[in-house]
Design a protein around this motif. Structure first.
Motif, short mmCIF file in Angstrom:
data_model
loop_
_atom_site.label_atom_id
_atom_site.label_comp_id
_atom_site.label_asym_id
_atom_site.label_seq_id
_atom_site.Cartn_x
_atom_site.Cartn_y
_atom_site.Cartn_z
N THR A 68 -10.66 61.87 85.67
CA THR A 68 -9.60 61.05 86.25
C THR A 68 -9.77 61.05 87.77
O THR A 68 -9.57 62.08 88.41
CB THR A 68 -8.21 61.62 85.89
OG1 THR A 68 -8.11 61.79 84.48
CG2 THR A 68 -7.12 60.68 86.36
N THR A 110 -8.30 65.90 86.31
CA THR A 110 -7.95 66.46 85.00
C THR A 110 -9.00 67.44 84.48
O THR A 110 -8.97 67.84 83.33
CB THR A 110 -7.73 65.34 83.97
OG1 THR A 110 -8.82 64.40 84.05
CG2 THR A 110 -6.42 64.62 84.22
N HIS A 135 -10.63 64.63 80.42
CA HIS A 135 -10.25 63.47 79.64
C HIS A 135 -11.47 62.57 79.46
O HIS A 135 -12.29 62.43 80.38
CB HIS A 135 -9.14 62.68 80.34
CG HIS A 135 -7.83 63.41 80.42
ND1 HIS A 135 -7.63 64.67 79.88
CD2 HIS A 135 -6.64 63.05 80.98
CE1 HIS A 135 -6.38 65.04 80.09
NE2 HIS A 135 -5.76 64.08 80.77
N LYS A 144 -7.56 63.16 75.54
CA LYS A 144 -7.19 64.19 76.50
C LYS A 144 -7.78 65.55 76.13
O LYS A 144 -7.95 65.87 74.96
CB LYS A 144 -5.67 64.29 76.58
CG LYS A 144 -5.01 63.03 77.13
CD LYS A 144 -3.51 63.18 77.21
CE LYS A 144 -2.87 61.92 77.79
NZ LYS A 144 -1.40 62.02 77.87
N HIS A 145 -8.11 66.33 77.16
CA HIS A 145 -8.55 67.72 77.00
C HIS A 145 -9.73 67.85 76.04
O HIS A 145 -9.73 68.66 75.12
CB HIS A 145 -7.38 68.60 76.53
CG HIS A 145 -6.13 68.40 77.32
ND1 HIS A 145 -6.06 68.62 78.68
CD2 HIS A 145 -4.90 67.97 76.93
CE1 HIS A 145 -4.83 68.36 79.10
NE2 HIS A 145 -4.11 67.96 78.07
#
Length: 203
Positions: A68, A110, A135, A144-145
Motif C-alpha cells: 500500500t 501495510t 496486502h 489482506k495480510h
C-alpha cells in the motif's frame, strides 16, 4: 520434490471455435494485434478477474499489486505450485533481480515483517529468500495480510530471460513451502470470491 501428474485431454472443438470468433471480433474492433504465440486471454469484468497474457501456450501471466500503495508485478499464475514470490529489494547477487521489478518493503504502509527463510525448487531452477506479509491486489480485490516470499536469490537463467517478475501459486496448501496459506485460500476466507473455482475464459 513434488511430482504433478499430467493427463492428455481430448480436443475441445467448441473452445477452439469460441476463440476463433473472439479473435475475429477483436480484429474487427480494431484492437492491436499480437503474435500467434503472444495473446491476451480474458477481460477483467469482475473484481477478482485479471487479464492474462498467453505466451506460446506455456506461460499465462498477468499483473498483481503488493503493498500500500500497490507495487506492480507481472507473475505467472501457476497451478503446479502454491507460494507467491517476487524479487526483493534485498536481492543483490542474482542478475535476474536486476532485470525485473523489486518489492520494496519500506514503501508499503501495510508491510509486516516475518523473516522466515525458505527455498523453492522448480523444474527450471530455484529461488530462495524470506517470508514477508502485506496486502495483495488481484484485479480490483485486495487480499489482506497475505504471506509471500521476497526472493533474494534466483538461481536460473530462465528467470533472467523470463517475461515475469515472480510466480503466483494456485496449488493447494499441502504443497506450499512452510505451509504458507496460498492467496486464493485467503480470497475465499475474506469473501473476495464466491466459490473455490478458478477458470480461464477466452474473450
Amino acid at each position: 520434490m513434488t511430482r504433478i501428474g499430467l493427463q492428455k485431454r481430448p480436443l475441445d472443438i467448441h473452445s477452439i471455435n469460441a476463440f476463433r470468433k473472439a479473435r475475429e471480433h477483436q480484429l474487427r474492433s480494431g484492437r492491436p494485434m499480437m503474435s500467434a504465440h503472444d495473446r491476451y486471454i480474458g477481460k477483467s469484468n469482475d473484481e477478482a478477474e485479471v487479464p492474462l497474457k498467453d505466451y506460446m501456450n506455456a506461460q499465462y501471466f498477468g499483473e498483481i499489486g503488493i503493498g500500500t500503495p500497490p507495487q506492480t508485478f507481472t507473475v505467472i499464475f501457476d497451478t503446479g505450485s502454491s507460494n507467491l514470490w517476487v524479487p526483493s529489494s534485498k536481492c543483490y547477487f542474482s542478475l535476474a533481480c536486476y532485470t525485473h521489478n523489486w518489492y520494496k518493503a519500506k514503501k508499503s504502509k501495510t508491510y509486516n515483517q516475518n523473516g522466515t527463510s525458505c527455498k523453492i525448487s522448480y523444474g527450471t531452477g530455484s529461488i530462495s529468500g524470506f517470508f514477508s506479509q502485506d496486502h495483495v491486489k488481484v484485479g480490483s480485490s485486495v487480499v489482506k495480510h497475505q504471506d509471500f516470499i521476497e526472493a533474494t536469490r534466483e538461481g536460473s537463467l530462465s528467470f533472467l530471460a523470463g517475461k515475469i517478475d515472480g510466480i503466483f501459486g494456485l496449488g493447494f496448501q499441502e504443497i506450499s513451502v512452510a505451509r504458507a496459506l496460498p492467496v486464493w485460500y485467503n480470497m475465499v476466507e475474506q469473501n473476495l470470491i464466491g466459490e473455490k473455482v478458478f477458470s480461464f475464459l477466452a474473450q
